[in-house]
Design a protein around this motif. Structure first.
Motif, PDB file in Angstrom:
ATOM      1  N   GLY A 264       0.820  -1.211   0.000  1.00 43.54           N
ATOM      2  CA  GLY A 264       0.000   0.000   0.000  1.00 43.54           C
ATOM      3  C   GLY A 264       0.851   1.257   0.000  1.00 43.54           C
ATOM      4  N   ASP A 265       0.160   2.396  -0.250  1.00 43.61           N
ATOM      5  CA  ASP A 265       0.882   3.672  -0.370  1.00 43.61           C
ATOM      6  C   ASP A 265       1.193   4.243   1.000  1.00 43.61           C
ATOM      7  OD1 ASP A 265       0.678   3.455  -3.053  1.00 43.61           O
ATOM      8  OD2 ASP A 265      -1.196   4.637  -3.169  1.00 43.61           O
ATOM      9  N   LEU A 266       2.406   4.779   1.082  1.00 41.73           N
ATOM     10  CA  LEU A 266       2.796   5.428   2.338  1.00 41.73           C
ATOM     11  C   LEU A 266       2.326   6.878   2.301  1.00 41.73           C
ATOM     12  CD1 LEU A 266       4.697   5.124   4.959  1.00 41.73           C
ATOM     13  CD2 LEU A 266       6.313   6.439   3.601  1.00 41.73           C
ATOM     14  N   LYS A 267       1.637   7.294   3.347  1.00 42.44           N
ATOM     15  CA  LYS A 267       1.243   8.709   3.425  1.00 42.44           C
ATOM     16  C   LYS A 267       2.043   9.340   4.553  1.00 42.44           C
ATOM     17  CE  LYS A 267      -2.385  11.853   2.792  1.00 42.44           C
ATOM     18  NZ  LYS A 267      -1.780  12.694   1.794  1.00 42.44           N
ATOM     19  N   THR A 268       2.744  10.419   4.244  1.00 39.79           N
ATOM     20  CA  THR A 268       3.551  11.044   5.296  1.00 39.79           C
ATOM     21  C   THR A 268       2.950  12.380   5.722  1.00 39.79           C
ATOM     22  OG1 THR A 268       4.979  11.990   3.628  1.00 39.79           O
ATOM     23  CG2 THR A 268       5.762   9.981   4.670  1.00 39.79           C
ATOM     24  N   TYR A 269       3.069  12.640   7.014  1.00 34.99           N
ATOM     25  CA  TYR A 269       2.549  13.895   7.575  1.00 34.99           C
ATOM     26  C   TYR A 269       3.686  14.601   8.289  1.00 34.99           C
ATOM     27  CZ  TYR A 269      -1.975  11.643   6.836  1.00 34.99           C
ATOM     28  OH  TYR A 269      -3.066  11.023   6.278  1.00 34.99           O
ATOM     29  N   LYS A 270       4.043  15.758   7.744  1.00 36.30           N
ATOM     30  CA  LYS A 270       5.125  16.528   8.391  1.00 36.30           C
ATOM     31  C   LYS A 270       4.528  17.410   9.477  1.00 36.30           C
ATOM     32  CE  LYS A 270       8.928  16.735   5.256  1.00 36.30           C
ATOM     33  NZ  LYS A 270       9.696  17.368   4.248  1.00 36.30           N
ATOM     34  N   SER A 271       5.226  17.519  10.574  1.00 34.18           N
ATOM     35  CA  SER A 271       4.717  18.363  11.667  1.00 34.18           C
ATOM     36  C   SER A 271       5.112  19.814  11.422  1.00 34.18           C
ATOM     37  CB  SER A 271       5.313  17.893  12.988  1.00 34.18           C
ATOM     38  OG  SER A 271       6.718  17.986  12.913  1.00 34.18           O
ATOM     39  N   ARG A 272       4.389  20.725  12.077  1.00 32.09           N
ATOM     40  CA  ARG A 272       4.821  22.134  12.078  1.00 32.09           C
ATOM     41  C   ARG A 272       5.452  22.390  13.432  1.00 32.09           C
ATOM     42  NH1 ARG A 272       0.378  25.408  11.811  1.00 32.09           N
ATOM     43  NH2 ARG A 272      -1.098  23.736  11.375  1.00 32.09           N
ATOM     44  N   ASN A 273       6.637  22.958  13.412  1.00 34.68           N
ATOM     45  CA  ASN A 273       7.391  23.088  14.670  1.00 34.68           C
ATOM     46  C   ASN A 273       7.840  24.507  14.946  1.00 34.68           C
ATOM     47  OD1 ASN A 273       7.584  20.203  15.217  1.00 34.68           O
ATOM     48  ND2 ASN A 273       8.803  20.184  13.344  1.00 34.68           N
ATOM     49  N   GLU A 274       8.005  24.774  16.220  1.00 34.29           N
ATOM     50  CA  GLU A 274       8.472  26.095  16.642  1.00 34.29           C
ATOM     51  C   GLU A 274       9.198  25.909  17.975  1.00 34.29           C
ATOM     52  OE1 GLU A 274       6.054  29.698  18.136  1.00 34.29           O
ATOM     53  OE2 GLU A 274       5.294  29.200  16.141  1.00 34.29           O
ATOM     54  N   GLY A 275      10.305  26.584  18.160  1.00 32.31           N
ATOM     55  CA  GLY A 275      10.947  26.559  19.476  1.00 32.31           C
ATOM     56  C   GLY A 275      12.214  25.735  19.538  1.00 32.31           C
ATOM     57  N   ASP A 276      12.563  25.419  20.751  1.00 34.55           N
ATOM     58  CA  ASP A 276      13.839  24.810  21.070  1.00 34.55           C
ATOM     59  C   ASP A 276      13.928  23.356  20.592  1.00 34.55           C
ATOM     60  OD1 ASP A 276      16.017  23.719  22.470  1.00 34.55           O
ATOM     61  OD2 ASP A 276      15.772  25.197  24.069  1.00 34.55           O
ATOM     62  N   ALA A 277      14.964  23.051  19.810  1.00 33.70           N
ATOM     63  CA  ALA A 277      15.116  21.699  19.253  1.00 33.70           C
ATOM     64  C   ALA A 277      15.195  20.640  20.347  1.00 33.70           C
ATOM     65  CB  ALA A 277      16.365  21.633  18.394  1.00 33.70           C
ATOM     66  N   TYR A 278      15.815  21.015  21.475  1.00 31.64           N
ATOM     67  CA  TYR A 278      15.965  20.065  22.578  1.00 31.64           C
ATOM     68  C   TYR A 278      14.596  19.558  23.031  1.00 31.64           C
ATOM     69  CZ  TYR A 278      17.175  18.449  27.282  1.00 31.64           C
ATOM     70  OH  TYR A 278      17.324  17.689  28.415  1.00 31.64           O
ATOM     71  N   TYR A 279      13.649  20.482  23.175  1.00 28.09           N
ATOM     72  CA  TYR A 279      12.317  20.083  23.637  1.00 28.09           C
ATOM     73  C   TYR A 279      11.487  19.488  22.508  1.00 28.09           C
ATOM     74  CZ  TYR A 279      13.737  22.376  27.849  1.00 28.09           C
ATOM     75  OH  TYR A 279      14.445  22.698  28.978  1.00 28.09           O
ATOM     76  N   LEU A 280      11.727  19.976  21.274  1.00 28.55           N
ATOM     77  CA  LEU A 280      10.999  19.395  20.135  1.00 28.55           C
ATOM     78  C   LEU A 280      11.323  17.910  20.028  1.00 28.55           C
ATOM     79  CD1 LEU A 280      11.427  22.179  17.430  1.00 28.55           C
ATOM     80  CD2 LEU A 280       9.281  21.420  18.453  1.00 28.55           C
ATOM     81  N   ASN A 281      12.594  17.571  20.273  1.00 26.04           N
ATOM     82  CA  ASN A 281      13.007  16.168  20.209  1.00 26.04           C
ATOM     83  C   ASN A 281      12.304  15.320  21.231  1.00 26.04           C
ATOM     84  OD1 ASN A 281      14.819  16.175  18.159  1.00 26.04           O
ATOM     85  ND2 ASN A 281      16.544  16.778  19.445  1.00 26.04           N
ATOM     86  N   LYS A 292       0.263   3.785   6.713  1.00 29.57           N
ATOM     87  CA  LYS A 292      -0.392   3.071   5.606  1.00 29.57           C
ATOM     88  C   LYS A 292      -1.708   2.527   6.133  1.00 29.57           C
ATOM     89  CE  LYS A 292       3.655   1.629   2.964  1.00 29.57           C
ATOM     90  NZ  LYS A 292       4.548   0.539   2.603  1.00 29.57           N
ATOM     91  N   ILE A 293      -2.646   2.301   5.234  1.00 36.31           N
ATOM     92  CA  ILE A 293      -3.920   1.715   5.670  1.00 36.31           C
ATOM     93  C   ILE A 293      -3.628   0.376   6.344  1.00 36.31           C
ATOM     94  CG2 ILE A 293      -6.134   0.741   4.840  1.00 36.31           C
ATOM     95  CD1 ILE A 293      -6.085   3.762   4.521  1.00 36.31           C
ATOM     96  N   SER A 294      -4.291   0.141   7.451  1.00 35.24           N
ATOM     97  CA  SER A 294      -4.187  -1.098   8.261  1.00 35.24           C
ATOM     98  C   SER A 294      -2.982  -1.149   9.187  1.00 35.24           C
ATOM     99  CB  SER A 294      -4.134  -2.371   7.405  1.00 35.24           C
ATOM    100  OG  SER A 294      -5.322  -2.538   6.777  1.00 35.24           O
ATOM    101  N   CYS A 295      -2.141  -0.124   9.164  1.00 35.64           N
ATOM    102  CA  CYS A 295      -0.987  -0.207  10.074  1.00 35.64           C
ATOM    103  C   CYS A 295      -1.438   0.019  11.523  1.00 35.64           C
ATOM    104  CB  CYS A 295       0.122   0.762   9.675  1.00 35.64           C
ATOM    105  SG  CYS A 295      -0.275   2.464   9.934  1.00 35.64           S
ATOM    106  N   LYS A 296      -0.616  -0.533  12.425  1.00 35.35           N
ATOM    107  CA  LYS A 296      -0.935  -0.468  13.857  1.00 35.35           C
ATOM    108  C   LYS A 296      -0.482   0.883  14.409  1.00 35.35           C
ATOM    109  CE  LYS A 296      -0.680  -4.554  16.777  1.00 35.35           C
ATOM    110  NZ  LYS A 296       0.256  -5.495  17.370  1.00 35.35           N
ATOM    111  N   VAL A 297      -1.337   1.580  15.124  1.00 36.82           N
ATOM    112  CA  VAL A 297      -0.944   2.877  15.690  1.00 36.82           C
ATOM    113  C   VAL A 297      -1.315   2.956  17.173  1.00 36.82           C
ATOM    114  CG1 VAL A 297      -0.988   4.303  13.602  1.00 36.82           C
ATOM    115  CG2 VAL A 297      -3.100   3.903  14.862  1.00 36.82           C
ATOM    116  N   MET A 298      -0.717   3.937  17.833  1.00 33.96           N
ATOM    117  CA  MET A 298      -1.022   4.165  19.251  1.00 33.96           C
ATOM    118  C   MET A 298      -1.287   5.651  19.474  1.00 33.96           C
ATOM    119  SD  MET A 298       1.367   3.517  22.570  1.00 33.96           S
ATOM    120  CE  MET A 298       0.976   1.882  23.089  1.00 33.96           C
ATOM    121  N   LEU A 299      -2.281   5.943  20.290  1.00 34.38           N
ATOM    122  CA  LEU A 299      -2.556   7.345  20.636  1.00 34.38           C
ATOM    123  C   LEU A 299      -1.481   7.836  21.604  1.00 34.38           C
ATOM    124  CD1 LEU A 299      -6.271   8.064  21.618  1.00 34.38           C
ATOM    125  CD2 LEU A 299      -4.843   9.336  20.037  1.00 34.38           C
ATOM    126  N   VAL A 300      -0.998   9.071  21.426  1.00 38.02           N
ATOM    127  CA  VAL A 300       0.018   9.563  22.359  1.00 38.02           C
ATOM    128  C   VAL A 300      -0.486  10.755  23.171  1.00 38.02           C
ATOM    129  CG1 VAL A 300       2.044   8.686  21.164  1.00 38.02           C
ATOM    130  CG2 VAL A 300       1.129  10.918  20.521  1.00 38.02           C
TER     131      VAL A 300
END
Ligand SMILES: Nc1ncnc2c1ncn2[C@@H]1O[C@H](COP(=O)(O)OP(=O)(O)OP(=O)(O)O)[C@@H](O)[C@H]1O
Length: 845
Positions: A264-281, A292-300
């Protein structure tokens, strides 16, 4: 296999025995009589089962709030929620101390206030992750809201968990030290009773049960080792199989590989970020999410009381604006939209970092932290880097049977002991219960208990600390020069590269770092520095970032030291004739630090390249580098057994935090760093500095880069590493790593060299200055009184005022040497001061 005395392994389900174990019954009796109690027991002993039972029993007569320290643990209960959201602890932007005052009063905390006001019984599950600070915060919030001076405002408190499971996470920003809740001064008064469950229900296999028990406690008997051996063979994994990892890094890589393998096709979602890289990490939501459709995910994150952090599901639909996920546990298809994640500084109340991303991560593989509390039918546990005490036991405890269990990369040295505090807790004798409940109604008296309450951390971010930046641990100190401790890594020696590549206007940031930066003194010194580099003026209200400020200050120091002319008076830098264990330990520590720093850098590179189709080769390259660097690191416990120079391990051990082995390197790698250090040290001389000036370090770097002998030693370190890299690619990777590791090591060494030099110059200069001052002083004091003045002095106090001169005349020689007085003068003075001549003295004798 023996059964430890204190545990009765009764397989109740098979034998159709009574519903509850004796300890569960003891707990149920105490809790239903209104006692405050803590329920402990290894995984699978039925803590959750017993809590469900007591909640069901009490619910009709009392208002019961069921909470847990993690979202996933809360989902085990009907209407369960995180303790964090139950008492209104919010997003961390306000400190706990303030919250305990705000919640009773402010409108926006109305819901939390009402929950607390009407609550009679508060249950907190997975309390091993409840920190001392968090415990104190909740205690004071409940007491303030309920306006009742008893601990927790008089509500009945029921805690459940196992302190041999995973501990609270330290969080520097919030002043969170990671202490356990039982280390709170208020703990034993608030929770005077303890029941420890002994009967295991989850598993029926005694060998598995005993191994979980031993590994959770950080013990490894022959039987346990034997059991682990039996579960190392590959299992047939299926859709249900969950892979458990010790670190986020490994879990992320596994998830990436799994989703890439899916059709299946991979769909990528880039985040929008602001601020300190240390905390972004440190955000759970990834910078790029690949689905991808049917892939296993977890809510964070917690979306509602039922849709909580840790819930897993399968992707059903992917569009630009939303992701539809079917969560099996709640049997619901949920449309998930992007969410704003914010990291606050509770002191300044400013956002340090922000990220907009879907609150999802892939969940083919999980970290052991995330799996705590789960029961899993089929699991594969990768023990690599599982260094936290009890971590492997927690992972093993998720298995319901040993048939569908596989353990990989297990080493006895990974099993480590828990801190003594935990043993003390289990050894502690709790109060006997009183019928009138007086045992549970202690009053809050001492204000001392209300110490530093900070904002709580989000416990679901727990794994983040596993993949630590080596800079978070103690950095390199006291390197090379064994006498002169140094604490910081300075920029490269030589002229400032700063003005060329950084536009000074961009570094004047409107950022509050600390109060010092707002002082006039600092403002003025920043202005001076800016002027020095011909940069624009600092405007009122703008403040420097600390790092930039310090960088400028270092450059200033360098600038000054470069003006000092080499002088023949300056002696060569001293070389230790025989290397002490401390000196060698420092080299080992810095070597390990450089490896860890580089490994961290490439781990971050890997993570930022995941799912990015433009960065496929960058990803592969960085992955290989992490693999190669991991090969030269060894855990501290392994080294204590295998190292031939154990004394050199002490420095690293002393400077590390509790997560040992992050910066420990193998003996052969240490030998490489000793040779590298020797080569650098031979070139880092004051006379070479005179010769090459500001280009000295560059010169050393190029010499080392061309040192084929050293390069070959580095390459041989990887001879026995099994990897699938093409030999040409492997050679290129090893070359790159050699160059980088040497550059890093040289930079650290250079900073010490610079400090040595500056100190030395200072010492030489101040000695010369002191000599000059002394000389001029002496001349002044001796020439001050002229003979003619003495002769003309007819005053009565003449002798008293000439005391110093008299002392000088007594010390005859000095006056001749300096030719201040003639022989005749001295005779005159002697008679004036009635000092007999040497001849007279002899005559008298
Ligand atoms: N008295 C009991 N009778 C029958 N089954 C029980 C009993 N107590 C617990 N169980 C079962 O044992 C399993 C493990 O129980 P539970 O999840 O409550 O353990 P736990 O101590 O909370 O584990 P963990 O620490 O891993 O969260 C569950 O399937 C539960 O239904």
């Amino acid at each position: 296999m023996k059964t430890p005395g204190e545990i009765q392994y009764i397989t109740l389900r098979n034998k159709q025995m009574t519903m509850y174990s004796p300890e569960q019954l003891e707990f149920l009796n105490l809790a239903s009589n209104g006692h405050n109690i803590i329920l402990t027991g290894q995984g699978g002993t039925g803590k959750t089962y017993a809590i469900r039972a007591i909640v069901a029993r009490l619910m009709d007569i009392k208002n019961v709030a069921v909470t847990a320290t993690t979202g996933i643990a809360a989902t085990q209960y009907t209407n369960g929620q995180t303790i964090h959201s139950w008492c209104g602890l919010g997003d961390g932007s306000i400190s706990g101390k303030e919250l305990s005052n705000l919640i009773p009063k402010e409108e926006k905390y109305l819901k939390a206030r009402m929950r607390i006001e009407k609550c009679d019984v508060l249950v907190i599950d997975e309390c091993s992750m409840l920190s001392q600070k968090m415990f104190d915060t909740i205690e004071s919030i409940c007491r303030n809201v309920k306006k009742n001076n008893a601990f927790f405002g008089g509500l009945q408190l029921i805690l459940a968990g196992d302190f041999y499971h995973l501990p609270p996470v330290p969080d520097q920003l919030n002043g969170e030290t990671g202490k356990f809740c039982f280390q709170s001064k208020a703990f034993y008064s608030s929770v005077p009773h303890h029941v420890d469950l002994k009967t295991v229900f989850r598993q029926e296999d005694n060998n598995l049960i005993q191994s979980i028990n031993a590994l959770e406690k950080g013990e490894l008997s022959d039987d346990t080792a034997q059991f682990i051996n039996t579960v190392t063979k590959d299992i047939d994994h299926n859709e249900e199989t969950v892979f458990l990892f010790a670190t986020n890094y490994k879990a992320k890589l596994h998830n990436h590989d799994q989703v890439m393998k899916m059709e299946g096709d991979l769909k990528t979602y880039k985040s929008r970020n602001e601020g300190d890289a240390y905390y972004l990490n440190r955000f759970q939501a990834p910078p790029i999410l690949g689905l991808k459709i049917s892939c296993k995910v977890m809510l964070v994150t917690n979306l509602s009381d039922h849709l909580v952090n840790g819930l897993t599901g399968r992707v059903k639909e992917l569009t630009e604006d939303h992701v539809k996920v079917h969560f099996e546990m709640v049997d619901q298809i949920v449309t998930i939209e992007r969410k704003l994640f914010v990291k606050f500084d509770p002191v300044s109340r400013r956002a340090l970092a922000k990220r907009v991303q879907f609150p999802l991560i892939l969940a083919f593989g999980l970290t052991i932290h995330k799996s705590q509390g789960m029961s899993l039918k089929s699991i594969i546990i990768d023990c690599e880097d599982a260094k936290i005490p009890g971590q492997i036991g927690v992972a093993l405890g998720r298995a319901t049977s040993s048939e569908q269990l596989q353990v990989k990369n297990f080493k006895p040295s990974l099993v480590s002991k828990h801190p003594q505090a935990i043993k003390n807790f289990y050894d502690c004798s709790f109060k006997p219960s009183c019928d009138d409940l007086s045992c549970c109604k202690a009053e809050f008296i001492s204000r001392d208990l209300e110490v530093d309450l900070f904002a709580p951390f989000d416990i679901d971010n727990i794994e983040l600390t596993e993949d630590e930046d080596p800079d978070d641990i103690t950095g390199p100190e006291n390197f090379v020069n064994e006498d002169e401790p140094s604490s910081e890594e300075l920029p490269e020696f030589g002229p400032s590269p700063f003005p060329e590549y950084i536009n000074m206007n961009t570094i004047v940031l409107d950022v509050h770092i600390n109060s010092y930066l707002k002082t006039t003194k600092n403002f003025e010194s920043c202005k001076d520095l800016l002027l020095h580099y011909n940069a624009s003026e600092l405007q009122e209200g703008q403040f420097f970032c600390t790092s930039i400020l310090f960088k400028l200050q270092y450059l200033e120091i360098e600038h000054k030291s470069s003006l000092v002319k080499f002088d023949s008076v300056i002696k060569e830098r001293t070389k230790p004739s025989k290397k002490s264990d401390v000196g060698r330990g420092n080299i080992r520590h810095i070597g390990g630090y450089c490896v860890a720093k580089l490994k961290y850098k490439y781990q971050k590179k890997v993570q930022s390249a995941l799912y990015d189709t433009n960065k496929v080769s960058q990803l592969e390259n960085a992955r290989k580098k992490v693999l190669f660097l991991s090969h030269v690191t060894v855990s501290y416990s392994d080294l204590t057994v295998s190292s031939t120079s154990t004394d050199t391990l002490k420095t690293t051990h002393r400077k590390q935090n509790i997560r040992q082995s992050l910066t420990n390197i193998s003996d052969v790698t240490f030998e490489f760093f000793e040779k590298l250090n020797e080569a650098i040290r031979n070139s880092e001389t004051f006379s070479n500095l005179h010769k090459h000036g500001e280009f000295l370090i560059e010169n050393i770097k190029s010499n080392i880069a061309n040192d084929t002998e050293l390069r070959n030693i580095w390459i041989t370190l990887f001879e026995n590493l099994e990897n699938d890299a093409d030999p040409v690619i492997e050679q290129a990777i090893l070359d790159d790593l050699f160059n980088e590791i040497c550059q890093k090591f040289i930079s650290v060494s250079a900073s010490n060299f610079r400090k040595d030099f500056i100190t030395h110059v200072k010492v030489v200069k101040s000695k010369a200055h002191r000599k000059k001052v002394l000389e001029s002083k002496e001349k002044k004091s001796t020439k001050k009184v002229l003979m003619s003045e003495i002769k003309s002095d007819k005053s009565d106090g003449k002798l008293a005022s000439h005391l110093r001169l008299k002392a000088g005349v007594l010390d005859n020689n000095k006056y001749f040497i300096d030719k201040v007085y003639t022989k005749k003068d001295i005779q005159l003075l002697r008679s004036a001061y009635e000092i007999p001549t040497l001849q007279n003295i002899r005559k008298i004798k």
